[in-house]
Design an enzyme around this catalytic site. Structure first.
Site, short mmCIF file in Angstrom:
data_model
loop_
_atom_site.label_atom_id
_atom_site.label_comp_id
_atom_site.label_asym_id
_atom_site.label_seq_id
_atom_site.Cartn_x
_atom_site.Cartn_y
_atom_site.Cartn_z
N ARG A 65 -67.22 44.87 34.60
CA ARG A 65 -67.74 43.95 33.57
C ARG A 65 -67.40 44.50 32.19
NH1 ARG A 65 -72.84 44.46 32.40
NH2 ARG A 65 -73.57 44.39 34.55
N TYR A 123 -64.18 19.66 19.73
CA TYR A 123 -64.25 19.41 21.18
C TYR A 123 -65.69 19.07 21.58
CZ TYR A 123 -64.61 20.48 26.13
OH TYR A 123 -64.91 20.42 27.46
N ASP A 141 -61.04 27.83 15.91
CA ASP A 141 -60.63 27.47 17.27
C ASP A 141 -59.16 27.08 17.18
OD1 ASP A 141 -60.03 26.18 19.65
OD2 ASP A 141 -62.03 25.34 19.89
N LYS A 188 -55.75 26.33 28.14
CA LYS A 188 -54.79 25.34 27.66
C LYS A 188 -53.40 25.96 27.50
CE LYS A 188 -58.35 22.66 27.81
NZ LYS A 188 -59.53 23.32 27.45
O1 P1T Z 1 -62.78 24.30 28.83
P1 P1T Z 1 -62.94 25.64 28.19
O2 P1T Z 1 -61.90 26.64 28.57
O3 P1T Z 1 -64.33 26.18 28.29
O4 P1T Z 1 -62.65 25.43 26.60
C1 P1T Z 1 -63.46 24.64 25.78
C2 P1T Z 1 -62.66 24.09 24.63
C3 P1T Z 1 -62.79 24.71 23.38
N1 P1T Z 1 -62.07 24.28 22.32
C4 P1T Z 1 -61.21 23.26 22.41
C5 P1T Z 1 -60.44 22.82 21.20
C6 P1T Z 1 -61.02 22.61 23.64
O5 P1T Z 1 -60.14 21.60 23.70
C7 P1T Z 1 -61.77 23.03 24.78
C8 P1T Z 1 -61.65 22.33 26.08
N2 P1T Z 1 -61.13 21.03 26.00
C9 P1T Z 1 -60.99 20.15 27.05
C10 P1T Z 1 -61.31 20.45 28.31
C11 P1T Z 1 -60.43 18.83 26.68
O6 P1T Z 1 -60.01 18.06 27.56
O7 P1T Z 1 -60.38 18.54 25.48
#
Ligand code: P1T
Length: 382
Positions: free
Chosen positions: A46, A98, A172, A197
């Protein structure tokens, strides 16, 4: 090192015991201690795992930071940033973010006493006007999800710091990736990614990342990551690192295809509004041009026939663009923010900023552009 070399070599060395060029997947929870009570580099996974360390070093290198951190998801990374604050602190956030980030702010952290103020970050003044003595964090997303708004990272950072240099600026950087913009170079303190992503790039993992350049902040984040425990596992860390090695070539094609798709849509008689920072019609095109190397692969738009029915017909008709949440993988996806990625934002709030049921978001992949345009054309004509 140039960026295209950093994606492959940044922070990387052959594994010391075997010389393995790619770090092995250290699928272990714990490491043998040599002497009781004497700290060693790896103790319990961890805290630290060598596969994760290799990834975290790569992340730090890509964003020109000193410390990288890999989390179980993008949201886990955002959760860690908010844990730097305490009840009564105020966060200024973009009004278009988001949906899951908004849900975390409003439904989780608000009840622990954090205050959130949402502003349109398209001008510096909108941000500075919202600053109060309680402001501790400015949360920027640029380009925004899903309306592709652009915030001026350098000017917002310097304007906020000139009011109060203690206010943290977090960006972000999921949509842009470090290939297109490096917020730490522009004055931000923290860069965050949904590594799910573009960094991962192959739609095969869920992961988040933070990168910082300041020792005290790194120490605090490492403590939260260790104490709260939302780390990325060794297999996912390996996959993300593998993805990162081709980030620059993938992004180049995402940008080329994204621009062609945006231009195609802008000139199409059946299409209404197109949201893409690389179009001269974008209200902050000049800022995008200044702070981004290119404009990325995310394009949002609405149809001329601005109804839910027409929108659903389109969403059901694409063949190469798969209807799915998420973005940033090699394959093209189409998303309906209102029912998918931004479903957790209340309707009134969504409509106020322009996220209507007619909005469609494309994650343009790296397939042949002719096939992508043909797919959009046939879906627009059904
Ligand atoms: O899904 P996750 O890895 O927890 O990330 C969250 C997140 C944070 N910031 C942005 C700009 C994002 O686009 C996302 C996740 N977005 C999607 C799943 C979507 O379809 O827009």
């Amino acid at each position: 090192m140039k960026f295209n070399t950093k994606t492959i070599h940044g922070g990387q060395q052959p594994e010391p015991t075997t010389g393995a060029v790619m770090p092995p997947i250290f699928q272990t929870s714990t490491f043998a201690h040599a002497i009781p009570g004497e700290a060693q580099e790896y103790e319990y996974a961890r805290g630290k795992n060598p596969t994760r360390t290799a990834l975290e070093n790569s992340l730090a290198s890509l964003e020109n930071g000193t410390h990288g951190f890999a989390f179980a998801s993008g949201l886990a990374a955002i959760d860690c940033v908010l844990r730097l604050l305490k009840p009564g602190d105020q966060v200024i956030a973009g009004d278009d973010i988001y949906g899951g980030t908004y849900r975390m702010f409003t439904q989780l952290f608000q009840k622990y006493g954090l205050e959130f103020t949402y502003v349109n970050m398209n001008t510096v003044e909108n941000v500075t006007k919202a600053i109060t003595p309680k402001t501790k964090l400015v949360w920027l997303e640029t380009p925004t999800n899903p309306l592709m708004k652009i915030a001026d990272i350098a000017n917002i950072s310097s304007a906020v710091k000139s009011v109060n240099k203690e206010v943290l600026i977090a960006v972000d950087n999921t949509f842009a990736t470090p290939y297109l913009q490096q917020p730490l170079n522009l004055g931000a303190d923290i860069v965050m990614h949904s590594a799910t992503k573009y960094l991962g790039g192959h739609s095969d993992l869920i992961m988040g990342a933070l990168v910082v350049k300041e020792e005290k902040l790194a120490k605090d984040i490492h403590f939260i990551q260790f104490a709260a425990g939302a780390i990325s596992g060794p297999m996912d860390s390996f996959l993300a690192l593998r993805g990162i090695k081709t980030l620059h070539v993938r992004m180049q094609r995402h940008c080329e295809n994204g621009k062609k798709v945006a231009q195609f849509l802008e000139n199409h008689p059946k299409v209404g509004k197109v949201y893409y920072p690389g179009l001269e019609s974008h209200p902050n095109y000049a800022i995008a041009k200044k702070q981004m190397k290119d404009f990325g692969g995310m394009v949002s738009f609405s149809l001329n026939e601005n109804t839910k029915e027409a929108t659903f017909k389109f969403l059901k008709s694409t063949k190469l663009f798969t209807l799915a949440e998420s973005l940033g993988g090699v394959e093209s996806l189409v998303n309906h923010p209102v029912t998918m990625s931004h479903a957790s934002i209340p309707e009134k709030k969504r409509l106020k900023i322009g996220i209507t049921a007619a909005l469609i978001r494309l994650s343009v992949g790296i397939e042949a552009i002719e096939d992508l345009l043909a797919d959009l054309e046939q879906a627009l004509n059904i």
